[in-house]
Write a protein that holds these residues in place. Sequence first.
Motif, PDB file in Angstrom:
ATOM      1  N   ASP A  87      -4.465 -16.184   8.926  1.00 44.67           N
ATOM      2  CA  ASP A  87      -5.230 -15.421   9.911  1.00 44.67           C
ATOM      3  C   ASP A  87      -4.950 -13.927   9.776  1.00 44.67           C
ATOM      4  OD1 ASP A  87      -6.495 -17.586  11.014  1.00 44.67           O
ATOM      5  OD2 ASP A  87      -5.087 -17.848  12.668  1.00 44.67           O
ATOM      6  N   THR A 104     -12.089 -30.214   8.680  1.00 43.65           N
ATOM      7  CA  THR A 104     -11.955 -28.758   8.678  1.00 43.65           C
ATOM      8  C   THR A 104     -13.186 -28.067   9.256  1.00 43.65           C
ATOM      9  OG1 THR A 104     -10.527 -28.867   6.744  1.00 43.65           O
ATOM     10  CG2 THR A 104     -11.576 -26.758   7.203  1.00 43.65           C
ATOM     11  N   GLU A 105     -14.380 -28.521   8.835  1.00 46.46           N
ATOM     12  CA  GLU A 105     -15.607 -27.874   9.308  1.00 46.46           C
ATOM     13  C   GLU A 105     -15.718 -27.974  10.830  1.00 46.46           C
ATOM     14  OE1 GLU A 105     -15.446 -30.164   6.985  1.00 46.46           O
ATOM     15  OE2 GLU A 105     -16.278 -29.324   5.131  1.00 46.46           O
ATOM     16  N   THR A 125     -13.190 -25.589  12.515  1.00 47.14           N
ATOM     17  CA  THR A 125     -13.657 -24.199  12.395  1.00 47.14           C
ATOM     18  C   THR A 125     -14.796 -23.933  13.370  1.00 47.14           C
ATOM     19  OG1 THR A 125     -13.023 -24.135  10.062  1.00 47.14           O
ATOM     20  CG2 THR A 125     -14.596 -22.472  10.825  1.00 47.14           C
ATOM     21  N   ARG A 126     -15.752 -24.850  13.423  1.00 47.93           N
ATOM     22  CA  ARG A 126     -16.911 -24.674  14.306  1.00 47.93           C
ATOM     23  C   ARG A 126     -16.474 -24.700  15.777  1.00 47.93           C
ATOM     24  NH1 ARG A 126     -19.490 -28.485  12.442  1.00 47.93           N
ATOM     25  NH2 ARG A 126     -19.106 -30.094  14.018  1.00 47.93           N
ATOM     26  N   GLN A 166     -13.540 -23.916  17.042  1.00 42.12           N
ATOM     27  CA  GLN A 166     -12.825 -22.677  17.366  1.00 42.12           C
ATOM     28  C   GLN A 166     -13.789 -21.503  17.523  1.00 42.12           C
ATOM     29  OE1 GLN A 166      -9.128 -21.861  15.251  1.00 42.12           O
ATOM     30  NE2 GLN A 166      -9.733 -19.732  14.996  1.00 42.12           N
ATOM     31  N   GLN A 167     -14.770 -21.409  16.634  1.00 40.16           N
ATOM     32  CA  GLN A 167     -15.740 -20.311  16.717  1.00 40.16           C
ATOM     33  C   GLN A 167     -16.553 -20.392  18.007  1.00 40.16           C
ATOM     34  OE1 GLN A 167     -17.916 -20.726  13.055  1.00 40.16           O
ATOM     35  NE2 GLN A 167     -16.502 -19.427  11.873  1.00 40.16           N
ATOM     36  N   ASN A 206      -7.310 -25.206   6.068  1.00 40.21           N
ATOM     37  CA  ASN A 206      -8.541 -25.054   5.294  1.00 40.21           C
ATOM     38  C   ASN A 206      -8.316 -24.072   4.153  1.00 40.21           C
ATOM     39  OD1 ASN A 206     -11.138 -24.958   4.372  1.00 40.21           O
ATOM     40  ND2 ASN A 206     -11.877 -23.625   6.011  1.00 40.21           N
TER      41      ASN A 206
END
Length: 641
Positions: free
Chosen positions: A76, A270-271, A274-275, A277-278, A421
Amino acid sequence: MLPAPTDDILHVLRQTWGHSTFRPLQEDIIRAVLAGQDVLALLPTGGGKSICFQVPALARDGLCLVVSPLIALMKDQVENLRKRGIKAEAVYAGMSHQEIDQTLDNCVYGPVKFLYVSPERLLTDMFRARVGKMRVNLLAVDEAHCLSQWGHDFRPPYLRIAELRALLPGVPCMALTATATERVREEIVERLQFSPNYQVFQQSFARPNLSYSVLATEDKLRRLLEVVRGVGVGKTSIVYARTRRQTEETAAYLQQHGLRAAAYHAGLPTEQRTRTQQDWMQNKTHCMVATNAFGMGIDKPDVRLVVHLDAPDNLEAYYQEAGRAGRDEKYAFAVLLDGPNDADELRRRTQQAHPPLDTVRRVYQALANFSRTAVGGGELVAFDFDMQQFAETYRIKALDAHNSLRILAREGYVQMNEAANDPARVFIPINHTDLYRFQVANAQHDQLIKSLLRFHGGELFAGFQRISENSLAQHLKLSVVEVRRMLLFLHRSSIIQYQPRHDSPQALFTTPRFDADKLPLNQKQLNDTREQARLKTESVIGYAAGGRCRQRLLLEYFGETDAAPCQVCDFCLAKKKAKQTALPSPALREQLLTLLRTTPQTPREVLGNFTPGQAVTVTAQLRELVELGELHYAPDGRLEV
């Protein structure tokens, strides 16, 4: 090393982060390290620790070496620096030998300003050979409490940082942490071999804008719903759950009651992680129900509420996780839901977390078999690791496997990494001329190579670059499988170095693999660790039991013994409310005296003559009458005039 003028460091702050002023203590810390002093910086969660080493590193020529135990946090910070146009790299478990080699070369010969390194990588032969050639201007040790066996997250590889200092003579060291007791602070200074003129900067652990509460309940989901709605349905919140299953069930419950909630844990693809969290960062989702790793390094200042469905194992972890609320310094809430059997359950978990020595050795041997690692081999070689598959294969209880691996990690023999990721990466190790010759002779791969160069340019010749196999496939009108096959062919032909995408949990041996029977585990040290864990558990139970200002309880744990009541926790607010409502009236005084002249009664019997809502006021009036001598206790415990 001459200190930078204040204008210079303010210019760096404005130009890079857009801030016009420093937060409390940041400038003092920066100026001390620029003057060449070793520094211990203790700043609360959200206090801006990274600025303290990033600004002085940018204000001077050379590279800042950052030691960090968390791969996700490293990634990060590297990504955030790169977005700001700053060259940053990271070296951690799971990277190939070639990729580490190339990264270190870039740090020696290239314009890299920050190199993040996981502690087990610090003193490998490859790293030692390169670090002396780097122009290191600062050594920053993040999460420095990991140096102490009395800290809540001891990491044995951290103990070797002092050896690294010997390779960097004259380079100042900055140690940073948000959670350290007095004993831990002393150990950090000793372990890092700070110079005699070192400085300690400590901001109070108090968070005046954060209201701590412990709510006793027999129905945690119902109480959680009340709390979330009470703070505001559209407000941003985090709910911490102990297990992956609990995150999913809790998120589903909140969704059923009309809230925008989502589950987050390492077991999700992972996808999806990520989605999820976004969506939360962009306020499309309001409530994130997650395991405790979530939130580390995430810069979202407007979290209004953090709820723990179960207490963590220690107050360091609770303070850090609860502190993710209210980083914008506006009013926020940290709530712990306390069930009737939670204290007993926490003690039981602490006991289970320290399985017998023979169980630990058995798990170590099973890990060697699982990874096919021979005695004397396997040091720092990462391999994919699935806990459920591991436990089932070797017929070990999953809890015993988990806790044994934690002990082995704490003792410095293995390391467990959560799924991360890692996108695919490519580096071209040959020159432009040789690459062109290959393209002419292998027309079937020409378009792929041209596409790589079109997307990433000359950077591919300088070091590993992240690539999107999906984007390449769309551009070339091929399947992703076909693109990966072609990339592997180029890799085997030594035209490129290709690291495929990776998002599985991994494990590795941090030392050459031992014969399990000869694994040098120290029984006394394990016993000491068990006792330390027990004491930390009792501190958590004591916090939940309360009886005093919640914030003062936390501050005293961290050595701040002179703090005033916070006035905003559940205890302080209840006390304030009681004072406002408990204003005894002359009529109540006479009523009580008349009642007790007729029949002496115990305080509990007296309260039976009044409504529950009057209990606080009546109790206060009885206490005052006793203090004034108008009432006294008879030998049988009854009050009489």
